[in-house]
Design a protein around this motif. Structure first.
Motif, PDB file in Angstrom:
ATOM      1  N   ARG A 112     133.040   1.960 -50.445  1.00 48.01           N
ATOM      2  CA  ARG A 112     134.285   1.184 -50.394  1.00 48.01           C
ATOM      3  C   ARG A 112     134.110  -0.257 -50.868  1.00 48.01           C
ATOM      4  O   ARG A 112     134.968  -0.811 -51.542  1.00 48.01           O
ATOM      5  CB  ARG A 112     134.859   1.231 -48.973  1.00 48.01           C
ATOM      6  N   GLY A 113     132.998  -0.892 -50.513  1.00 46.54           N
ATOM      7  CA  GLY A 113     132.765  -2.274 -50.947  1.00 46.54           C
ATOM      8  C   GLY A 113     132.697  -2.386 -52.458  1.00 46.54           C
ATOM      9  O   GLY A 113     133.248  -3.311 -53.057  1.00 46.54           O
ATOM     10  N   GLU A 114     132.026  -1.431 -53.088  1.00 50.30           N
ATOM     11  CA  GLU A 114     131.927  -1.428 -54.546  1.00 50.30           C
ATOM     12  C   GLU A 114     133.291  -1.129 -55.171  1.00 50.30           C
ATOM     13  O   GLU A 114     133.678  -1.736 -56.168  1.00 50.30           O
ATOM     14  CB  GLU A 114     130.888  -0.390 -54.988  1.00 50.30           C
ATOM     15  N   GLU A 115     134.026  -0.192 -54.566  1.00 51.61           N
ATOM     16  CA  GLU A 115     135.360   0.132 -55.068  1.00 51.61           C
ATOM     17  C   GLU A 115     136.283  -1.083 -54.976  1.00 51.61           C
ATOM     18  O   GLU A 115     137.050  -1.362 -55.899  1.00 51.61           O
ATOM     19  CB  GLU A 115     135.951   1.292 -54.273  1.00 51.61           C
ATOM     20  N   ARG A 116     136.178  -1.843 -53.885  1.00 53.22           N
ATOM     21  CA  ARG A 116     137.012  -3.041 -53.731  1.00 53.22           C
ATOM     22  C   ARG A 116     136.693  -4.064 -54.826  1.00 53.22           C
ATOM     23  O   ARG A 116     137.593  -4.684 -55.390  1.00 53.22           O
ATOM     24  CB  ARG A 116     136.822  -3.650 -52.342  1.00 53.22           C
ATOM     25  N   LYS A 117     135.389  -4.215 -55.156  1.00 47.68           N
ATOM     26  CA  LYS A 117     135.006  -5.124 -56.247  1.00 47.68           C
ATOM     27  C   LYS A 117     135.625  -4.670 -57.567  1.00 47.68           C
ATOM     28  O   LYS A 117     136.122  -5.492 -58.337  1.00 47.68           O
ATOM     29  CB  LYS A 117     133.487  -5.183 -56.386  1.00 47.68           C
ATOM     30  N   LEU A 118     135.592  -3.365 -57.810  1.00 43.68           N
ATOM     31  CA  LEU A 118     136.201  -2.828 -59.036  1.00 43.68           C
ATOM     32  C   LEU A 118     137.709  -3.093 -59.066  1.00 43.68           C
ATOM     33  O   LEU A 118     138.262  -3.471 -60.095  1.00 43.68           O
ATOM     34  CB  LEU A 118     135.933  -1.329 -59.140  1.00 43.68           C
ATOM     35  N   HIS A 119     138.370  -2.902 -57.929  1.00 43.74           N
ATOM     36  CA  HIS A 119     139.817  -3.133 -57.864  1.00 43.74           C
ATOM     37  C   HIS A 119     140.143  -4.613 -58.037  1.00 43.74           C
ATOM     38  O   HIS A 119     141.115  -4.967 -58.716  1.00 43.74           O
ATOM     39  CB  HIS A 119     140.375  -2.615 -56.544  1.00 43.74           C
ATOM     40  N   ASP A 120     139.342  -5.485 -57.420  1.00 43.32           N
ATOM     41  CA  ASP A 120     139.568  -6.929 -57.584  1.00 43.32           C
ATOM     42  C   ASP A 120     139.424  -7.326 -59.056  1.00 43.32           C
ATOM     43  O   ASP A 120     140.227  -8.103 -59.575  1.00 43.32           O
ATOM     44  CB  ASP A 120     138.592  -7.736 -56.728  1.00 43.32           C
ATOM     45  N   GLN A 121     138.401  -6.785 -59.722  1.00 43.15           N
ATOM     46  CA  GLN A 121     138.209  -7.092 -61.144  1.00 43.15           C
ATOM     47  C   GLN A 121     139.353  -6.535 -61.972  1.00 43.15           C
ATOM     48  O   GLN A 121     139.824  -7.178 -62.906  1.00 43.15           O
ATOM     49  CB  GLN A 121     136.869  -6.540 -61.643  1.00 43.15           C
ATOM     50  N   ARG A 122     139.824  -5.353 -61.622  1.00 45.14           N
ATOM     51  CA  ARG A 122     140.949  -4.751 -62.351  1.00 45.14           C
ATOM     52  C   ARG A 122     142.182  -5.644 -62.232  1.00 45.14           C
ATOM     53  O   ARG A 122     142.903  -5.838 -63.207  1.00 45.14           O
ATOM     54  CB  ARG A 122     141.234  -3.354 -61.808  1.00 45.14           C
ATOM     55  N   TYR A 177     144.690 -13.405 -51.738  1.00 42.22           N
ATOM     56  CA  TYR A 177     143.916 -14.148 -50.752  1.00 42.22           C
ATOM     57  C   TYR A 177     142.508 -13.572 -50.710  1.00 42.22           C
ATOM     58  O   TYR A 177     142.326 -12.379 -50.470  1.00 42.22           O
ATOM     59  CB  TYR A 177     144.595 -14.048 -49.386  1.00 42.22           C
ATOM     60  N   ARG A 178     141.513 -14.401 -50.956  1.00 45.07           N
ATOM     61  CA  ARG A 178     140.114 -13.946 -50.977  1.00 45.07           C
ATOM     62  C   ARG A 178     139.531 -14.028 -49.572  1.00 45.07           C
ATOM     63  O   ARG A 178     139.236 -15.102 -49.090  1.00 45.07           O
ATOM     64  CB  ARG A 178     139.312 -14.797 -51.946  1.00 45.07           C
ATOM     65  N   GLU A 179     139.370 -12.868 -48.955  1.00 45.23           N
ATOM     66  CA  GLU A 179     138.800 -12.793 -47.609  1.00 45.23           C
ATOM     67  C   GLU A 179     137.289 -12.644 -47.686  1.00 45.23           C
ATOM     68  O   GLU A 179     136.739 -12.360 -48.744  1.00 45.23           O
ATOM     69  CB  GLU A 179     139.408 -11.614 -46.850  1.00 45.23           C
ATOM     70  N   GLN A 180     136.621 -12.797 -46.545  1.00 45.17           N
ATOM     71  CA  GLN A 180     135.160 -12.781 -46.527  1.00 45.17           C
ATOM     72  C   GLN A 180     134.571 -11.500 -47.104  1.00 45.17           C
ATOM     73  O   GLN A 180     133.533 -11.531 -47.760  1.00 45.17           O
ATOM     74  CB  GLN A 180     134.638 -13.008 -45.115  1.00 45.17           C
ATOM     75  N   GLN A 181     135.216 -10.363 -46.906  1.00 46.79           N
ATOM     76  CA  GLN A 181     134.660  -9.105 -47.410  1.00 46.79           C
ATOM     77  C   GLN A 181     134.728  -9.006 -48.929  1.00 46.79           C
ATOM     78  O   GLN A 181     134.159  -8.113 -49.530  1.00 46.79           O
ATOM     79  CB  GLN A 181     135.324  -7.890 -46.750  1.00 46.79           C
ATOM     80  N   GLN A 182     135.420  -9.942 -49.574  1.00 51.97           N
ATOM     81  CA  GLN A 182     135.489  -9.936 -51.036  1.00 51.97           C
ATOM     82  C   GLN A 182     134.397 -10.792 -51.658  1.00 51.97           C
ATOM     83  O   GLN A 182     134.206 -10.759 -52.867  1.00 51.97           O
ATOM     84  CB  GLN A 182     136.867 -10.413 -51.499  1.00 51.97           C
ATOM     85  N   THR A 183     133.684 -11.551 -50.833  1.00 52.02           N
ATOM     86  CA  THR A 183     132.647 -12.417 -51.374  1.00 52.02           C
ATOM     87  C   THR A 183     131.264 -12.131 -50.807  1.00 52.02           C
ATOM     88  O   THR A 183     130.281 -12.679 -51.301  1.00 52.02           O
ATOM     89  CB  THR A 183     132.988 -13.903 -51.105  1.00 52.02           C
ATOM     90  N   ARG A 184     131.190 -11.303 -49.753  1.00 46.95           N
ATOM     91  CA  ARG A 184     129.883 -10.946 -49.193  1.00 46.95           C
ATOM     92  C   ARG A 184     129.991  -9.584 -48.505  1.00 46.95           C
ATOM     93  O   ARG A 184     131.099  -9.165 -48.133  1.00 46.95           O
ATOM     94  CB  ARG A 184     129.389 -12.012 -48.224  1.00 46.95           C
ATOM     95  N   PRO A 185     128.855  -8.905 -48.345  1.00 41.91           N
ATOM     96  CA  PRO A 185     128.891  -7.589 -47.703  1.00 41.91           C
ATOM     97  C   PRO A 185     129.346  -7.669 -46.244  1.00 41.91           C
ATOM     98  O   PRO A 185     128.901  -8.537 -45.498  1.00 41.91           O
ATOM     99  CB  PRO A 185     127.439  -7.112 -47.770  1.00 41.91           C
ATOM    100  N   VAL A 186     130.267  -6.799 -45.866  1.00 46.97           N
ATOM    101  CA  VAL A 186     130.720  -6.663 -44.486  1.00 46.97           C
ATOM    102  C   VAL A 186     130.741  -5.159 -44.201  1.00 46.97           C
ATOM    103  O   VAL A 186     131.596  -4.441 -44.726  1.00 46.97           O
ATOM    104  CB  VAL A 186     132.124  -7.291 -44.271  1.00 46.97           C
ATOM    105  N   ARG A 187     129.773  -4.688 -43.429  1.00 49.38           N
ATOM    106  CA  ARG A 187     129.574  -3.254 -43.222  1.00 49.38           C
ATOM    107  C   ARG A 187     130.864  -2.541 -42.798  1.00 49.38           C
ATOM    108  O   ARG A 187     131.165  -1.455 -43.272  1.00 49.38           O
ATOM    109  CB  ARG A 187     128.468  -3.018 -42.199  1.00 49.38           C
ATOM    110  N   HIS A 188     131.636  -3.155 -41.904  1.00 47.77           N
ATOM    111  CA  HIS A 188     132.872  -2.539 -41.416  1.00 47.77           C
ATOM    112  C   HIS A 188     133.816  -2.185 -42.566  1.00 47.77           C
ATOM    113  O   HIS A 188     134.443  -1.128 -42.569  1.00 47.77           O
ATOM    114  CB  HIS A 188     133.569  -3.469 -40.417  1.00 47.77           C
ATOM    115  N   PHE A 189     133.933  -3.062 -43.546  1.00 47.32           N
ATOM    116  CA  PHE A 189     134.841  -2.848 -44.670  1.00 47.32           C
ATOM    117  C   PHE A 189     134.188  -2.051 -45.802  1.00 47.32           C
ATOM    118  O   PHE A 189     134.854  -1.295 -46.500  1.00 47.32           O
ATOM    119  CB  PHE A 189     135.353  -4.178 -45.229  1.00 47.32           C
TER     120      PHE A 189
END
Length: 105
Positions: A86-96, A61-73
């Motif tokens: 963490r935001g960059e790490e999440r992008k890396l994990h999504d790509q993985r 499920y693609r949540e808002q923090q996966q498509t745009r910056p959300v400081r909290h996440f």
């Protein structure tokens, strides 16, 4: 802490369960899908939102923090063991997930 059972994600995954006629396994992990080594050198398995083993299907499920910056996440002021926030790490994990899961059948 957010009550995930009343989240948009859980609502959508519930719809998937209904359409597919079976309950997906939430937060399932696979041996071959892992993150970068942590401070202890171990690589943690990355969870997927839902896995339907009989169908060989993973739903993310693609949540808002996966498509745009959300400081909290994103936590831009705190670096992870991977050396990125963490935001960059999440992008890396999504790509993985996108790279590894298709090769797992």
């Amino acid at each position: 802490m957010v009550d995930r059972k009343h989240s948009d994600q859980e609502y959508v995954l519930g719809l998937c369960d209904g359409v597919l006629g079976q309950a997906g396994i939430r937060e399932h992990t696979f041996d071959g899908l892992v993150g970068d080594p942590g401070k202890n050198g171990l690589r943690r398995r990355l969870p997927v939102d839902a896995f339907y083993p009989e169908l060989g299907l993973v739903v993310e499920y693609r949540e808002q923090q996966q498509t745009r910056p959300v400081r909290h996440f994103d936590k831009p002021d705190k670096m992870t063991a991977s050396g990125v926030h963490r935001g960059e790490e999440r992008k890396l994990h999504d790509q993985r997930r996108r790279d590894v899961l298709p090769g797992m059948g």
